[in-house]
Design a protein around this motif. Structure first.
Motif, PDB file in Angstrom:
ATOM      1  N   SER A 157      48.992  29.205  21.058  1.00 10.87           N
ATOM      2  CA  SER A 157      48.861  27.944  20.174  1.00 10.87           C
ATOM      3  C   SER A 157      49.151  26.778  21.109  1.00 10.87           C
ATOM      4  CB  SER A 157      49.694  27.954  18.795  1.00 10.87           C
ATOM      5  OG  SER A 157      49.399  28.930  17.943  1.00 10.87           O
ATOM      6  N   GLU A 160      50.492  19.625  20.993  1.00 14.01           N
ATOM      7  CA  GLU A 160      50.066  18.310  20.241  1.00 14.01           C
ATOM      8  C   GLU A 160      49.712  17.278  21.682  1.00 14.01           C
ATOM      9  OE1 GLU A 160      52.030  17.158  17.125  1.00 14.01           O
ATOM     10  OE2 GLU A 160      51.442  18.697  15.821  1.00 14.01           O
ATOM     11  N   ARG A 178      54.644  26.893  21.377  1.00 11.61           N
ATOM     12  CA  ARG A 178      53.424  26.363  21.744  1.00 11.61           C
ATOM     13  C   ARG A 178      53.370  25.912  23.074  1.00 11.61           C
ATOM     14  NH1 ARG A 178      52.854  22.220  17.008  1.00 11.61           N
ATOM     15  NH2 ARG A 178      50.985  21.782  17.912  1.00 11.61           N
ATOM     16  N   VAL A 200      38.927  27.156  23.168  1.00 13.26           N
ATOM     17  CA  VAL A 200      39.948  26.612  22.325  1.00 13.26           C
ATOM     18  C   VAL A 200      39.153  26.510  20.679  1.00 13.26           C
ATOM     19  CG1 VAL A 200      41.164  24.377  21.851  1.00 13.26           C
ATOM     20  CG2 VAL A 200      40.790  25.149  24.166  1.00 13.26           C
ATOM     21  N   ARG A 201      39.882  27.086  20.084  1.00 16.39           N
ATOM     22  CA  ARG A 201      39.609  27.066  18.553  1.00 16.39           C
ATOM     23  C   ARG A 201      40.318  26.054  17.520  1.00 16.39           C
ATOM     24  NH1 ARG A 201      40.340  29.400  13.219  1.00 16.39           N
ATOM     25  NH2 ARG A 201      42.226  29.947  13.632  1.00 16.39           N
ATOM     26  N   ALA A 202      39.462  25.182  17.118  1.00 18.21           N
ATOM     27  CA  ALA A 202      40.088  23.858  16.185  1.00 18.21           C
ATOM     28  C   ALA A 202      40.684  24.760  14.869  1.00 18.21           C
ATOM     29  CB  ALA A 202      38.877  23.252  15.854  1.00 18.21           C
ATOM     30  N   PRO A 203      41.887  24.103  14.400  1.00 19.42           N
ATOM     31  CA  PRO A 203      42.324  24.470  13.242  1.00 19.42           C
ATOM     32  C   PRO A 203      41.496  24.553  11.981  1.00 19.42           C
ATOM     33  CG  PRO A 203      43.207  22.700  13.738  1.00 19.42           C
ATOM     34  CD  PRO A 203      42.542  23.078  14.818  1.00 19.42           C
ATOM     35  N   GLN A 204      41.271  25.859  11.255  1.00 15.45           N
ATOM     36  CA  GLN A 204      40.504  25.578  10.083  1.00 15.45           C
ATOM     37  C   GLN A 204      41.042  25.383   8.731  1.00 15.45           C
ATOM     38  OE1 GLN A 204      37.186  26.565  10.810  1.00 15.45           O
ATOM     39  NE2 GLN A 204      38.109  26.012  12.670  1.00 15.45           N
ATOM     40  N   GLN A 210      48.177  24.299  11.202  1.00 14.18           N
ATOM     41  CA  GLN A 210      46.999  23.333  11.816  1.00 14.18           C
ATOM     42  C   GLN A 210      47.157  23.021  13.416  1.00 14.18           C
ATOM     43  OE1 GLN A 210      44.075  22.333   9.614  1.00 14.18           O
ATOM     44  NE2 GLN A 210      45.024  24.027   8.999  1.00 14.18           N
ATOM     45  N   GLN A 212      45.746  24.319  17.281  1.00 18.05           N
ATOM     46  CA  GLN A 212      44.671  24.549  18.099  1.00 18.05           C
ATOM     47  C   GLN A 212      44.876  26.110  18.612  1.00 18.05           C
ATOM     48  OE1 GLN A 212      43.824  21.821  21.336  1.00 18.05           O
ATOM     49  NE2 GLN A 212      41.949  20.964  19.837  1.00 18.05           N
ATOM     50  N   GLU A 213      44.240  26.983  18.729  1.00 17.80           N
ATOM     51  CA  GLU A 213      44.248  28.386  19.057  1.00 17.80           C
ATOM     52  C   GLU A 213      43.573  28.485  20.463  1.00 17.80           C
ATOM     53  OE1 GLU A 213      43.349  31.377  16.414  1.00 17.80           O
ATOM     54  OE2 GLU A 213      45.357  30.826  15.239  1.00 17.80           O
ATOM     55  N   VAL A 214      44.260  29.031  21.461  1.00 22.69           N
ATOM     56  CA  VAL A 214      43.828  29.095  22.976  1.00 22.69           C
ATOM     57  C   VAL A 214      43.565  30.417  23.397  1.00 22.69           C
ATOM     58  CG1 VAL A 214      43.998  27.974  25.288  1.00 22.69           C
ATOM     59  CG2 VAL A 214      44.659  26.678  23.051  1.00 22.69           C
TER      60      VAL A 214
END
Length: 223
Positions: A157, A160, A178, A200-204, A210, A212-214
């Motif tokens: 993860s 920020e 993170r 990089v997947r934005a939080p859903q 919340q 980002q997953e990388v």
């Protein structure tokens, strides 16, 4: 150097949560097309370069394999893969669920493997439990066991903003961190593993956290 207290605490926490964790995540890839896509890219990259640079694959280690569901997915994709986890309870569940695959208890910071013997390493949401000061040593261990041209796929993860290299977060099982993707990519580069790609997947809206997953894919230098 491995912090044995941190490792023991993580092991005990996952031992206690093993059955619940396995039930929760056993089918997690089914509803994660982006995760499957990155695992597919990793599979193809590994298949192009085996141990000692020979074509055709080679062994792959799923480090922090948990109950073995991702190890099994990689095996179904055609990789020669085995799983390693610090939690004996997790390894017991993995062996029960997939008796035809190899699973063993171990530490990613001190792998019982000869130099340059792996074509690939997957560390998917497992490096997050390593205290940040120890991560460079773990990455050097990954580099040691990878063959020249071998690939590493990390899942974690994101922090920020790039100005924060790491952040502690409230993981449900054990203390976790993170990472800034750029900072972790720089550490990989210092170790001799160059970034190949990142997803990089934005939080859903339905995500508990919340963040980002990388997924970060890197390759060991051939020199």
């Amino acid at each position: 150097m491995v912090d044995n207290d941190a490792l023991s605490a993580t092991r005990e926490a996952y031992d206690a949560a093993a059955h619940e964790y396995a039930a929760l995540f056993r089918d997690s890839l089914r509803d994660s097309p982006l995760d499957r896509a990155m695992l597919s890219a990793f599979t193809e990259a590994v298949g192009a370069t085996g141990a000692d640079g020979d074509p055709g694959g080679g062994r792959v280690a799923d480090l922090g394999c948990g109950p073995g569901h991702v190890t099994a997915h990689l095996a179904e994709s055609g990789l020669t893969v085995f799983g390693v986890d610090a939690s004996p309870a997790m390894i017991a569940l993995a062996r029960q669920a997939w008796p035809g695959l190899r699973f063993e208890v171990g530490s990613m910071g001190a792998l019982d493997l000869a130099d340059g013997t792996l074509a690939g390493i997957l560390a998917r949401w497992s490096l997050i439990h390593t205290p940040p000061a120890e991560v460079p040593a773990v990455l050097r261990e990954f580099h040691r066991v990878l063959a020249p041209g071998g690939h590493l796929l990390l899942g974690f993860s994101a922090t920020e903003g790039p100005s924060r290299p790491t952040q502690v977060f409230d993981h449900a099982v054990a203390p976790a961190y993170r990472w800034s993707p750029d900072h972790l990519a720089a550490l990989l580069d210092e170790t001799g593993m160059a970034e190949v790609a990142r997803l990089v997947r934005a939080p859903q809206p339905t995500d508990r956290r919340q963040f980002q997953e990388v997924h970060l894919l890197a390759r060991k230098d051939r020199t």
